[in-house]
Design a protein around this motif. Structure first.
Motif, short mmCIF file in Angstrom:
data_model
loop_
_atom_site.label_atom_id
_atom_site.label_comp_id
_atom_site.label_asym_id
_atom_site.label_seq_id
_atom_site.Cartn_x
_atom_site.Cartn_y
_atom_site.Cartn_z
N ARG A 186 0.81 -1.10 -0.05
CA ARG A 186 0.06 0.04 -0.04
C ARG A 186 0.79 1.37 0.05
O ARG A 186 0.36 2.18 -0.72
CB ARG A 186 -1.01 -0.05 1.19
CG ARG A 186 -2.01 -1.01 1.19
CD ARG A 186 -3.06 -0.77 2.22
NE ARG A 186 -2.71 -1.01 3.49
CZ ARG A 186 -2.87 -2.01 4.19
NH1 ARG A 186 -3.37 -3.08 3.40
NH2 ARG A 186 -2.33 -2.24 5.38
N ILE A 187 1.84 1.20 0.80
CA ILE A 187 3.01 2.76 0.80
C ILE A 187 3.50 2.63 -0.52
O ILE A 187 3.72 3.50 -0.98
CB ILE A 187 3.97 2.11 2.03
CG1 ILE A 187 3.26 2.21 3.30
CG2 ILE A 187 5.17 3.26 1.95
CD1 ILE A 187 4.05 1.88 4.47
N ALA A 188 4.06 1.43 -1.11
CA ALA A 188 4.65 1.43 -2.45
C ALA A 188 3.64 2.12 -3.50
O ALA A 188 3.97 3.00 -4.50
CB ALA A 188 5.16 -0.04 -2.72
N ALA A 189 2.68 1.74 -3.54
CA ALA A 189 1.52 1.87 -4.41
C ALA A 189 0.99 3.60 -4.22
O ALA A 189 1.37 4.25 -5.49
CB ALA A 189 0.07 1.36 -4.32
N LYS A 190 1.14 4.34 -3.06
CA LYS A 190 1.21 5.60 -2.90
C LYS A 190 2.22 6.32 -3.31
O LYS A 190 2.24 7.51 -3.54
CB LYS A 190 0.62 5.87 -1.59
CG LYS A 190 -0.42 5.61 -0.86
CD LYS A 190 -0.72 5.86 0.53
CE LYS A 190 -2.14 5.45 1.11
NZ LYS A 190 -2.42 5.84 2.45
N LEU A 191 3.44 5.58 -3.40
CA LEU A 191 4.64 6.29 -3.75
C LEU A 191 4.85 6.29 -5.42
O LEU A 191 5.89 6.63 -5.58
CB LEU A 191 5.83 5.75 -2.91
CG LEU A 191 5.87 6.08 -1.46
CD1 LEU A 191 7.03 5.12 -0.87
CD2 LEU A 191 6.00 7.45 -1.25
N GLY A 192 3.99 5.56 -5.86
CA GLY A 192 3.89 5.60 -7.51
C GLY A 192 4.34 4.33 -8.07
O GLY A 192 4.68 4.17 -9.18
N ALA A 193 4.97 3.24 -7.08
CA ALA A 193 5.13 1.98 -7.63
C ALA A 193 3.93 1.17 -8.43
O ALA A 193 2.92 1.36 -7.93
CB ALA A 193 5.68 0.97 -6.45
N LYS A 194 4.53 0.39 -9.31
CA LYS A 194 3.41 -0.55 -10.05
C LYS A 194 2.98 -1.63 -9.03
O LYS A 194 3.56 -2.64 -9.02
CB LYS A 194 3.99 -0.92 -11.36
CG LYS A 194 4.40 0.43 -12.48
CD LYS A 194 4.78 -0.25 -13.63
CE LYS A 194 5.09 1.14 -14.79
NZ LYS A 194 5.32 0.25 -15.96
N VAL A 195 2.04 -1.38 -8.42
CA VAL A 195 1.20 -2.55 -7.68
C VAL A 195 -0.10 -2.62 -8.22
O VAL A 195 -0.77 -1.65 -8.11
CB VAL A 195 1.42 -2.16 -6.10
CG1 VAL A 195 0.63 -3.29 -5.30
CG2 VAL A 195 2.80 -1.80 -5.63
N GLU A 196 -0.40 -3.69 -8.55
CA GLU A 196 -1.60 -4.30 -9.04
C GLU A 196 -2.77 -4.09 -7.83
O GLU A 196 -2.80 -4.76 -6.77
CB GLU A 196 -1.89 -5.57 -9.40
CG GLU A 196 -3.09 -6.22 -10.02
CD GLU A 196 -3.69 -5.18 -11.24
OE1 GLU A 196 -4.37 -4.25 -11.07
OE2 GLU A 196 -2.81 -5.20 -12.28
N THR A 197 -3.78 -3.21 -7.95
CA THR A 197 -4.79 -2.69 -7.02
C THR A 197 -6.28 -3.12 -7.50
O THR A 197 -7.13 -3.25 -6.86
CB THR A 197 -4.62 -1.46 -6.55
OG1 THR A 197 -4.95 -0.46 -7.68
CG2 THR A 197 -3.50 -0.92 -5.97
N ARG A 198 -6.34 -3.58 -8.69
CA ARG A 198 -7.55 -3.83 -9.07
C ARG A 198 -8.12 -5.03 -8.79
O ARG A 198 -7.49 -5.96 -8.27
CB ARG A 198 -7.61 -4.02 -10.61
CG ARG A 198 -7.22 -2.56 -11.30
CD ARG A 198 -6.88 -2.79 -12.90
NE ARG A 198 -5.85 -3.72 -13.23
CZ ARG A 198 -5.40 -3.97 -14.49
NH1 ARG A 198 -6.33 -3.67 -15.67
NH2 ARG A 198 -4.13 -4.76 -14.51
#
Length: 337
Positions: free
Chosen positions: A23-35
């Motif tokens: 979640r932190i990585a996603a907020k920092l712009g990393a490509k994390v699958e959230t769909r």
């Protein structure tokens, strides 16, 4: 139609289960699958008392997820399942033992640290169907019913063959005295000769115990043999539903025709011994399904309408429906072949 099992507008969505770091990585712009994955989408089915409904489709189409929702193993995101008018789940919990499941891999579904007699009797004792003093006799009765010697109740799962373990799994399900049985690829992991024995046992039990069944399988010949009606799934939706003879004889949906046509056929008097036509194109990702009809990127009959409008189920004949804008053209092609 006298409805016994009713699946009403069922959908199931698997949401992304992210760790705190993701979640932190996603907020920092990393490509994390959230769909989220919409595994089952707006499925409505009705099954009569004593009927066997076959459920077929490609891997990943949502068959097993739908089976688990019907059995009360998974909570539906929307919709409800009822047996003879009574709900399977209430307040997010399963509230009935009237539906049980036989899984694909009996070795994985049986506790290797428990004796098979204890495995079969655990549920009935917990739900008051038998008592501990009477459990051994109760288990012996079900062992005999599925063709096993009752003297084996003190053995462990690893001491049995694959076919015997599947019979134990069937005995465990039947010992709960269900009205509905969900069979999720029950013969897929067995040798062909053993498959025939289990299928014959299944047919005998459904007839004698008047069980209502949902039979999930990739093996179309098995589904054709054991089922009264068949439902075809594609990317979480039911695209065709009808009596086995009608659907296998004259498929009304292009995907159904392609699925049946992809089965290899042995022709001994021809130059080419093996004939089969694979379905063209790739299965779309359930993370990002196409607009309109989910099958239109692979469909030979697709038009502009198919890419923008999701087809609704239409009645073809008694007990038969299809979700396709051009099903009449598909039926005409079948009749002309």
């Amino acid at each position: 139609m006298n409805i016994f099992l009713h699946i009403d507008n069922i959908s199931h969505i698997f949401k992304a289960n992210l760790t705190a770091g993701e979640r932190i990585a996603a907020k920092l712009g990393a490509k994390v699958e959230t769909r989220s994955v919409r595994a089952v989408s707006d499925v409505t089915l009705s099954v009569r008392k004593g009927e066997t409904l076959g459920l077929v489709g490609e891997s990943g189409c949502g068959k097993s997820t739908l089976g688990r929702v019907i059995a009360g193993i998974l909570l539906p995101t929307t919709g409800k399942v009822a047996i003879d008018g009574a709900p399977v789940m209430e307040n997010r919990h399963k509230v009935t033992t009237r539906v049980q499941t036989v899984f694909q891999d009996p070795f994985a579904s049986l506790d290797p640290r428990m004796k098979v007699g204890d495995i079969v009797s655990e549920g009935p004792i917990a739900h008051g169907l038998t008592t501990k003093p009477e459990a051994r006799k109760y288990v012996a009765r079900w062992f005999e019913r599925v063709g096993l010697d009752p003297v084996w109740v003190d053995r462990y799962p690893h001491q049995f063959s694959g076919g015997q373990r599947q019979r134990i799994a069937i005995a465990r399900a039947l010992a709960m005295q269900p009205d509905v049985l969900i069979c999720d690829e029950p013969v897929a992991s067995l040798d062909v000769s053993i498959q025939a024995q289990i299928i014959n046992l299944f047919l005998e039990l459904t007839r004698d115990l008047e069980l209502t069944c949902v039979f999930i399988s990739h093996d179309l010949s098995v589904v054709q043999h054991v089922s009264d009606r068949v439902a075809v799934m594609y990317l979480g939706r039911i695209v065709e539903l009808g009596p086995v003879a009608q659907v296998f004889g004259k498929p009304a949906h292009p995907y159904t025709a392609a699925l049946f046509g992809s089965v290899p056929k042995l022709v001994l008097d021809a130059d080419e011994l093996v004939q089969f036509n694979s379905i063209e194109g790739e299965v779309p990702s359930p993370l990002s399904p196409p607009s309109g009809c989910y099958y239109h990127p692979r469909c030979p009959l697709a038009t502009a309408l198919c890419g923008t409008s999701q087809p609704v189920s239409q009645k073809v004949s008694d007990l038969r429906t299809v979700a396709c804008h051009h099903y009449k053209k598909q039926l005409a092609e079948v009749l002309s072949d």
